[in-house]
Design a protein around this motif. Structure first.
Motif, PDB file in Angstrom:
ATOM      1  N   TRP A 271       0.832  -1.203   0.000  1.00  0.00           N
ATOM      2  CA  TRP A 271       0.000   0.000   0.000  1.00  0.00           C
ATOM      3  C   TRP A 271       0.863   1.247   0.000  1.00  0.00           C
ATOM      4  O   TRP A 271       1.868   1.333   0.710  1.00  0.00           O
ATOM      5  N   ARG A 272       0.466   2.220  -0.801  1.00  0.00           N
ATOM      6  CA  ARG A 272       1.142   3.516  -0.846  1.00  0.00           C
ATOM      7  C   ARG A 272       0.092   4.609  -0.876  1.00  0.00           C
ATOM      8  O   ARG A 272      -0.951   4.449  -1.523  1.00  0.00           O
ATOM      9  N   PRO A 273       0.346   5.726  -0.210  1.00  0.00           N
ATOM     10  CA  PRO A 273      -0.602   6.844  -0.299  1.00  0.00           C
ATOM     11  C   PRO A 273      -0.579   7.436  -1.701  1.00  0.00           C
ATOM     12  O   PRO A 273       0.443   7.388  -2.387  1.00  0.00           O
ATOM     13  N   LYS A 274      -1.704   7.969  -2.112  1.00  0.00           N
ATOM     14  CA  LYS A 274      -1.827   8.578  -3.438  1.00  0.00           C
ATOM     15  C   LYS A 274      -1.482  10.055  -3.351  1.00  0.00           C
ATOM     16  O   LYS A 274      -2.067  10.796  -2.558  1.00  0.00           O
ATOM     17  N   ALA A 275      -0.509  10.472  -4.158  1.00  0.00           N
ATOM     18  CA  ALA A 275      -0.163  11.892  -4.230  1.00  0.00           C
ATOM     19  C   ALA A 275      -1.213  12.595  -5.087  1.00  0.00           C
ATOM     20  O   ALA A 275      -1.425  12.220  -6.233  1.00  0.00           O
ATOM     21  N   ILE A 276      -1.870  13.599  -4.516  1.00  0.00           N
ATOM     22  CA  ILE A 276      -2.902  14.303  -5.276  1.00  0.00           C
ATOM     23  C   ILE A 276      -2.461  15.686  -5.752  1.00  0.00           C
ATOM     24  O   ILE A 276      -3.181  16.329  -6.511  1.00  0.00           O
ATOM     25  N   SER A 277      -1.274  16.144  -5.332  1.00  0.00           N
ATOM     26  CA  SER A 277      -0.874  17.497  -5.731  1.00  0.00           C
ATOM     27  C   SER A 277      -0.769  17.668  -7.247  1.00  0.00           C
ATOM     28  O   SER A 277      -1.150  18.738  -7.743  1.00  0.00           O
ATOM     29  N   PRO A 278      -0.330  16.661  -8.030  1.00  0.00           N
ATOM     30  CA  PRO A 278      -0.361  16.865  -9.487  1.00  0.00           C
ATOM     31  C   PRO A 278      -1.780  17.067 -10.025  1.00  0.00           C
ATOM     32  O   PRO A 278      -1.990  17.832 -10.976  1.00  0.00           O
ATOM     33  N   LEU A 279      -2.750  16.410  -9.409  1.00  0.00           N
ATOM     34  CA  LEU A 279      -4.140  16.591  -9.830  1.00  0.00           C
ATOM     35  C   LEU A 279      -4.662  17.974  -9.433  1.00  0.00           C
ATOM     36  O   LEU A 279      -5.432  18.591 -10.177  1.00  0.00           O
ATOM     37  N   ILE A 280      -4.225  18.464  -8.283  1.00  0.00           N
ATOM     38  CA  ILE A 280      -4.617  19.814  -7.861  1.00  0.00           C
ATOM     39  C   ILE A 280      -4.071  20.836  -8.849  1.00  0.00           C
ATOM     40  O   ILE A 280      -4.776  21.764  -9.255  1.00  0.00           O
ATOM     41  N   VAL A 281      -2.822  20.658  -9.264  1.00  0.00           N
ATOM     42  CA  VAL A 281      -2.212  21.575 -10.241  1.00  0.00           C
ATOM     43  C   VAL A 281      -2.997  21.538 -11.555  1.00  0.00           C
ATOM     44  O   VAL A 281      -3.283  22.587 -12.148  1.00  0.00           O
TER      45      VAL A 281
END
Length: 153
Positions: free
Chosen positions: A34-44
């Motif tokens: 399991w790894r957390p999902k990075a959402i900052s690229p989606l925010i950008v």
């Protein structure tokens, strides 16, 4: 829409430093695959849809790499998927969706990462829950600061 844009600025200021650090972080064996999902690229990407330029922010957020700090911080990050379900519906009312302006909310609302994270938290061996709670409190403070710093600027 002004409030949503302010929200995006604050959320990016909070999430980008943590997402970047999580990508570089060696997660404990207890996390399995399991790894957390990075959402900052989606925010950008959402910001670009709305012709909103990301502000440069300092990386004043420093993630400790001990198990309790990771668990506490991830509790906040993964727990935000629950609120994203409500926010996604509200974004839809603004004409935003998973392909335009609300990608990050769509991704979070569809995620089952919090359920998997809670399994990891429950199975974590010999953790000091006071330290986990302290790390969660600190993550909430980082979020509060990021949002306050991006209001009315």
């Amino acid at each position: 829409m002004v409030h949503y844009k302010t929200y995006l600025q604050g959320l990016l200021a909070f999430r980008r430093p943590l997402d970047d650090q999580m990508l570089l972080c060696h997660l404990p064996d207890e996390f399995g695959g399991w790894r957390p999902k990075a959402i900052s690229p989606l925010i950008v990407a959402d910001m670009k849809d709305l012709t909103l330029a990301p502000k440069l922010v300092s990386d004043a957020i420093y993630l400790k790499r001990d198990l309790e700090s990771l668990l506490g911080t991830l509790y906040v990050l993964e727990g935000s998927t629950l609120g994203a379900r409500i926010l996604y519906r509200r974004a839809n009312e603004l004409g935003l969706d998973g392909t335009h302006g609300a990608r990050h909310l769509h991704e979070q609302a569809a995620s089952d990462g919090f359920v998997r994270f809670l399994q990891i938290l429950d199975a974590a061996p010999d953790v000091d829950m006071n330290k986990v709670i302290g790390a969660s409190d600190l993550a909430f403070q980082w979020a509060e600061t990021a949002f306050k710093d991006n209001v009315n600027e």
